[in-house]
Design a protein around this motif. Structure first.
Motif, PDB file in Angstrom:
ATOM      1  N   PHE A 375      -9.493  -5.349  -6.773  1.00  0.00           N
ATOM      2  CA  PHE A 375      -9.501  -4.418  -6.173  1.00  0.00           C
ATOM      3  C   PHE A 375      -7.892  -3.727  -5.690  1.00  0.00           C
ATOM      4  CE2 PHE A 375     -13.797  -3.636  -6.614  1.00  0.00           C
ATOM      5  CZ  PHE A 375     -13.510  -2.005  -7.403  1.00  0.00           C
ATOM      6  N   HIS A 376      -7.164  -5.205  -5.713  1.00  0.00           N
ATOM      7  CA  HIS A 376      -5.488  -5.104  -5.089  1.00  0.00           C
ATOM      8  C   HIS A 376      -5.103  -4.906  -4.067  1.00  0.00           C
ATOM      9  CE1 HIS A 376      -3.887  -4.724  -9.676  1.00  0.00           C
ATOM     10  NE2 HIS A 376      -5.386  -4.189  -9.604  1.00  0.00           N
ATOM     11  N   LEU A 377      -5.656  -5.685  -3.105  1.00  0.00           N
ATOM     12  CA  LEU A 377      -5.487  -6.657  -2.311  1.00  0.00           C
ATOM     13  C   LEU A 377      -4.431  -7.276  -1.445  1.00  0.00           C
ATOM     14  CD1 LEU A 377      -8.576  -4.952  -2.198  1.00  0.00           C
ATOM     15  CD2 LEU A 377      -8.904  -6.352   0.230  1.00  0.00           C
ATOM     16  N   LYS A 378      -3.520  -6.957  -0.556  1.00  0.00           N
ATOM     17  CA  LYS A 378      -2.065  -7.993  -0.457  1.00  0.00           C
ATOM     18  C   LYS A 378      -1.896  -7.951   1.482  1.00  0.00           C
ATOM     19  CE  LYS A 378       0.583  -5.484  -3.847  1.00  0.00           C
ATOM     20  NZ  LYS A 378       1.518  -4.350  -3.782  1.00  0.00           N
ATOM     21  N   PRO A 379      -2.159  -9.464   1.551  1.00  0.00           N
ATOM     22  CA  PRO A 379      -2.013 -10.005   2.815  1.00  0.00           C
ATOM     23  C   PRO A 379      -1.422  -8.551   4.001  1.00  0.00           C
ATOM     24  CG  PRO A 379      -0.888 -11.760   1.799  1.00  0.00           C
ATOM     25  CD  PRO A 379      -1.797 -10.202   0.415  1.00  0.00           C
ATOM     26  N   GLU A 380       0.085  -8.365   3.075  1.00  0.00           N
ATOM     27  CA  GLU A 380       0.743  -7.044   4.118  1.00  0.00           C
ATOM     28  C   GLU A 380       0.214  -5.994   3.754  1.00  0.00           C
ATOM     29  OE1 GLU A 380       2.377  -7.724  -0.593  1.00  0.00           O
ATOM     30  OE2 GLU A 380       0.920  -8.253   0.756  1.00  0.00           O
ATOM     31  N   GLY A 381      -0.797  -5.720   2.575  1.00  0.00           N
ATOM     32  CA  GLY A 381      -1.590  -4.384   2.654  1.00  0.00           C
ATOM     33  C   GLY A 381      -0.261  -3.628   1.731  1.00  0.00           C
ATOM     34  N   ASN A 382      -1.367  -2.253   0.911  1.00  0.00           N
ATOM     35  CA  ASN A 382      -0.652  -1.383  -0.178  1.00  0.00           C
ATOM     36  C   ASN A 382      -1.122  -0.343   0.626  1.00  0.00           C
ATOM     37  OD1 ASN A 382      -3.301   0.118  -0.017  1.00  0.00           O
ATOM     38  ND2 ASN A 382      -4.275  -1.835  -2.537  1.00  0.00           N
ATOM     39  N   PHE A 383      -1.304   0.104   1.936  1.00  0.00           N
ATOM     40  CA  PHE A 383      -0.813   1.506   2.225  1.00  0.00           C
ATOM     41  C   PHE A 383       0.699   1.299   2.961  1.00  0.00           C
ATOM     42  CE2 PHE A 383      -1.950   4.678   5.902  1.00  0.00           C
ATOM     43  CZ  PHE A 383      -2.650   5.488   5.022  1.00  0.00           C
ATOM     44  N   ARG A 384       0.481   2.638   3.182  1.00  0.00           N
ATOM     45  CA  ARG A 384       1.826   2.508   3.851  1.00  0.00           C
ATOM     46  C   ARG A 384       1.703   4.463   4.668  1.00  0.00           C
ATOM     47  NH1 ARG A 384       6.924   0.113   2.239  1.00  0.00           N
ATOM     48  NH2 ARG A 384       6.714  -0.946  -0.032  1.00  0.00           N
ATOM     49  N   ASP A 385       2.129   3.993   6.208  1.00  0.00           N
ATOM     50  CA  ASP A 385       2.376   5.449   6.977  1.00  0.00           C
ATOM     51  C   ASP A 385       2.840   6.387   5.880  1.00  0.00           C
ATOM     52  OD1 ASP A 385       3.304   6.847   8.785  1.00  0.00           O
ATOM     53  OD2 ASP A 385       1.482   6.187   9.348  1.00  0.00           O
ATOM     54  N   GLU A 386       2.447   7.402   6.135  1.00  0.00           N
ATOM     55  CA  GLU A 386       2.966   8.765   5.311  1.00  0.00           C
ATOM     56  C   GLU A 386       4.445   9.173   5.937  1.00  0.00           C
ATOM     57  OE1 GLU A 386       2.358  12.880   3.127  1.00  0.00           O
ATOM     58  OE2 GLU A 386       1.084  11.817   5.025  1.00  0.00           O
ATOM     59  N   ALA A 387       4.015   9.429   6.886  1.00  0.00           N
ATOM     60  CA  ALA A 387       5.218   9.387   8.035  1.00  0.00           C
ATOM     61  C   ALA A 387       6.279   8.383   8.482  1.00  0.00           C
ATOM     62  CB  ALA A 387       4.577   9.840   9.641  1.00  0.00           C
ATOM     63  N   THR A 388       6.146   7.549   8.388  1.00  0.00           N
ATOM     64  CA  THR A 388       7.073   6.412   8.453  1.00  0.00           C
ATOM     65  C   THR A 388       7.659   5.658   7.556  1.00  0.00           C
ATOM     66  OG1 THR A 388       5.839   4.721   9.238  1.00  0.00           O
ATOM     67  CG2 THR A 388       6.586   5.919  10.350  1.00  0.00           C
ATOM     68  N   GLY A 389       6.460   5.819   6.491  1.00  0.00           N
ATOM     69  CA  GLY A 389       6.782   4.953   5.389  1.00  0.00           C
ATOM     70  C   GLY A 389       7.004   3.315   5.408  1.00  0.00           C
ATOM     71  N   GLU A 390       6.068   2.898   6.616  1.00  0.00           N
ATOM     72  CA  GLU A 390       6.333   0.852   7.010  1.00  0.00           C
ATOM     73  C   GLU A 390       4.867   0.349   6.224  1.00  0.00           C
ATOM     74  OE1 GLU A 390       7.096   0.353  10.874  1.00  0.00           O
ATOM     75  OE2 GLU A 390       9.099   1.516  10.719  1.00  0.00           O
ATOM     76  N   ARG A 391       3.935  -0.561   6.083  1.00  0.00           N
ATOM     77  CA  ARG A 391       3.302  -0.989   5.521  1.00  0.00           C
ATOM     78  C   ARG A 391       2.276  -1.624   6.992  1.00  0.00           C
ATOM     79  NH1 ARG A 391       2.641  -2.300   0.412  1.00  0.00           N
ATOM     80  NH2 ARG A 391       4.296  -2.768  -0.899  1.00  0.00           N
ATOM     81  N   THR A 392       1.149  -1.098   6.791  1.00  0.00           N
ATOM     82  CA  THR A 392      -0.015  -1.222   7.919  1.00  0.00           C
ATOM     83  C   THR A 392      -0.270  -2.428   8.093  1.00  0.00           C
ATOM     84  OG1 THR A 392      -1.609   0.108   7.403  1.00  0.00           O
ATOM     85  CG2 THR A 392       0.219   1.861   8.351  1.00  0.00           C
ATOM     86  N   GLY A 393      -0.455  -3.000   7.017  1.00  0.00           N
ATOM     87  CA  GLY A 393      -1.150  -3.983   6.900  1.00  0.00           C
ATOM     88  C   GLY A 393      -2.820  -4.002   6.307  1.00  0.00           C
TER      89      GLY A 393
END
Length: 632
Positions: A375-393
């Motif tokens: 399911f492609h999990l990553k320690p740093e996260g694969n999800f980015r906040d839409e407003a900031t573009g930053e990874r959330t973990g």
């Protein structure tokens, strides 16, 4: 929710404006309106009181439309409407009106079209500046409260500048509003051709060819990002595949799209059901609200895919979606609620996202590594906040490939891998159950319930599961017993209280769902009720000149314009559902009057059918059904 903090007696004791703590929205039932009931903004619901005040005080109307499951609606409420300095600007210069777009889709239809004309785009929250006679002259969607460092003005600046424009450049504002109103009136009904062009197989084949040209062969679906579930395209393709041998390209469009949505982040792999749409072309990161209508239409699509291919993954997805609807969306009276919120605890997707360490702790060292890989999990996260573009973990659960390819990739057989992943998902579901759940919008809408009734009726037969048919019948009983007054349908119900005269989509979708329920059960009463609703629809919505149908009935509240919509949006156009319903009833009842009404309406929309087939796929489907004489 605010309303739950007050008893009926406490609400009755409040002054008409809500008093010191609340505004007028405290007396409403909509969860979206109640979200704003403690704002310092002097909100009004749409109604005569607000409109009279705007005219009496010669003030601009600030109209804001949204819905409870909308993430950016929540953001703007927190950032702007809850702030005293914003409220001061609104209260001093405007009459502020808040509208739940799902309660009043007639207002949403008009003013979203105005926003598209003014800005070239749309979305929610939809914010407009209107003259006192309800004519729009400025619009936008989400506004940040403060000015952007790059120079883009924020909401506060817009309130100041536009308020000054109303006072100092009144003539220019009124000219703009008049021009826009004329444009809305021109767009209110489709231009008719000089001579109606009857539907033909050539027209259907041309629409299918254009659909193939729009197909995303790499990722599935149609068009570019963002990726919405292509309900209307799938309905058309699946109908064509059921009526005649599908071309390989048509089969590819169906299966690639169904596979991509089933594997991607659009699907809730833990709890079932589908989110609203995905931000990119890859079907990975969704906007997390779950809408009843999306899941009804996708349930129908996966049942169609199962019928076409026999693919058992489609059976599984359909069953999970139906179970989600029964478990999470069915209200005590039997009707289905409209939506689940995108956020919980003030964060979009918090209920659905996972940190890798959290998954590893829940699954243990024996299971976690394989699940993380699948399911492609990553320690740093694969999800980015839409407003900031930053990874959330945090991570969205998704697969990149079908199960057979995933199994080969990780060195297992599919027969061994699937049960192991199912157990992992069950363990995660137990963990997720302890989280704060997204709020449910408990309004029961006639149109959405019609779609779910039809989908569950089909599911009961296709999946040999009587509970689904029973749930469809319970929802139908609720709508017919609680959502009618004097033989006329009502649009929305909260508990046992129903209100708002129903729209074309309500009549067409509910009647079509009842037709499907009759087909599934053979019970005559469902067919009788479908026919009765169709008669009301023909009597009160049909235009006497072109025979197309308006969105509102002839005795509903008169608004700026009366819209006649041939084009699909998030759901099939009401005219498209209505025409196909008339064909189905005409065939089932051997009633040529319904078939003639369907033909006349298709003639009315022949310009839209020929000029914009990708925007009117619901009408293309109706035309194909009429040509086949199959009743669908």
């Amino acid at each position: 929710m605010v309303r739950s903090l007050l008893s009926d007696e406490e609400r009755a004791a409040l002054p008409p404006d809500g008093g010191a703590r609340f505004n007028r929205l405290i007396f409403e039932k909509s969860p979206y309106l109640l979200l704003h009931a403690e704002n310092p903004v002097d909100w009004y619901p749409w109604g005569q009181e607000a409109l009279d005040r705007a005219r009496r005080e010669d003030k601009c109307i600030f109209l804001s439309l949204g819905y409870a499951a909308c993430h950016w609606c929540h953001v703007m409420e927190r950032e702007s409407f809850a702030r005293p300095e914003v409220a001061e600007l609104l209260n001093e210069n405007y009459v502020a009106i808040k509208v739940d777009r799902e309660e009043r889709p007639d207002l949403d239809e008009i003013y979203m079209h105005a926003t598209h004309l003014l800005t070239g785009a749309g979305g929610w929250p939809n914010n407009l500046w209107l003259t006192p006679d309800q004519k729009p002259w400025f619009a936008g969607t989400y506004f940040p409260r403060e000015d952007h460092p790059g120079g883009q003005p924020g909401f506060k600046s817009h309130l100041r500048v536009l308020g000054d424009m109303w006072r100092t450049h009144r003539r220019d504002v009124e000219k703009q509003s008049e021009q826009l109103t004329q444009a809305l009136q021109r767009a209110a009904r489709p231009p008719g051709p000089d001579e109606p062009v009857p539907p033909s197989r050539h027209l259907i084949e041309r629409a299918l060819q254009e659909l193939e040209e729009d197909f995303d062969r790499r990722h599935g679906g149609f068009g570019k990002a963002p990726k919405f579930p292509p309900h209307n395209s799938l309905r058309l393709l699946l109908y064509e595949a059921a009526q005649r041998p599908p071309l390989p390209s048509q089969r590819e469009m169906i299966t690639a799209t169904l596979d991509a949505m089933a594997a991607g982040g659009l699907r809730d792999h833990v709890g079932g059901g589908f989110h609203r749409y995905c931000l990119g072309a890859h079907w990975i990161v969704p906007h997390f609200e779950k809408m009843l209508y999306d899941n009804a239409l996708l349930l129908e699509a996966y049942l169609g895919g199962l019928h076409l291919t026999g693919e058992q993954e489609y059976r599984r997805v359909a069953a999970e979606t139906a179970e989600w609807a029964l478990r999470e969306m069915q209200a005590p009276g039997g009707g289905f609620c409209s939506a689940l919120d995108a956020e919980s605890e003030g964060q979009e997707g918090k209920y659905y996202l996972w940190r890798q360490t959290e998954v590893e702790e829940a699954l243990g060292p024996a299971r976690a590594p394989l699940f993380v890989r699948v399911f492609h999990l990553k320690p740093e996260g694969n999800f980015r906040d839409e407003a900031t573009g930053e990874r959330t973990g945090e991570n969205v659960l998704y697969r990149e490939r079908p199960w057979s390819a995933v199994a080969s990739q990780v060195g297992q057989t599919e027969e061994a891998l699937r049960p192991e992943m199912d157990e992992c998902l069950r363990l995660l579901a137990a963990v997720r159950a302890a989280r704060v759940r997204p709020a449910r919008d408990d309004k029961v809408l006639a149109s959405g319930n019609g779609l779910m009734i039809g989908a569950l009726a089909q599911a009961g037969v296709a999946l040999s599961e009587p509970r689904y048919t029973q749930a469809a019948a319970q929802a139908a009983d609720f709508a017919l017993s609680h959502m009618q007054r004097a033989g006329r349908l009502l649009h929305v119900a909260y508990g046992d209280e129903a209100a708002v005269p129903a729209y074309l989509d309500d009549y067409a979708c509910l009647a079509d769902g009842l037709w499907e329920l009759h087909r599934a059960t053979g019970e005559p009463r469902w067919l009788h009720e479908a026919q009765r609703l169709a008669e009301v629809m023909l009597d009160h919505f049909r235009d006497v000149s072109c025979q197309g149908m308006y969105f509102t009935a002839d005795d509903q509240e008169p608004l700026l314009v009366r819209m006649m919509r041939p084009y699909d949006e998030a759901t099939p156009a009401g005219n498209a559902v209505a025409i196909r319903l008339l064909v189905r009833l005409g065939q089932t009842l051997q009633e040529p009057r319904y078939l003639q009404a369907a033909e006349e309406a298709l003639d009315c929309f022949s310009g839209a059918l020929h000029d914009f087939p990708l925007s009117s796929q619901g009408l293309i489907l109706a035309a194909s059904t009429w040509l086949d004489g199959s009743g669908g």
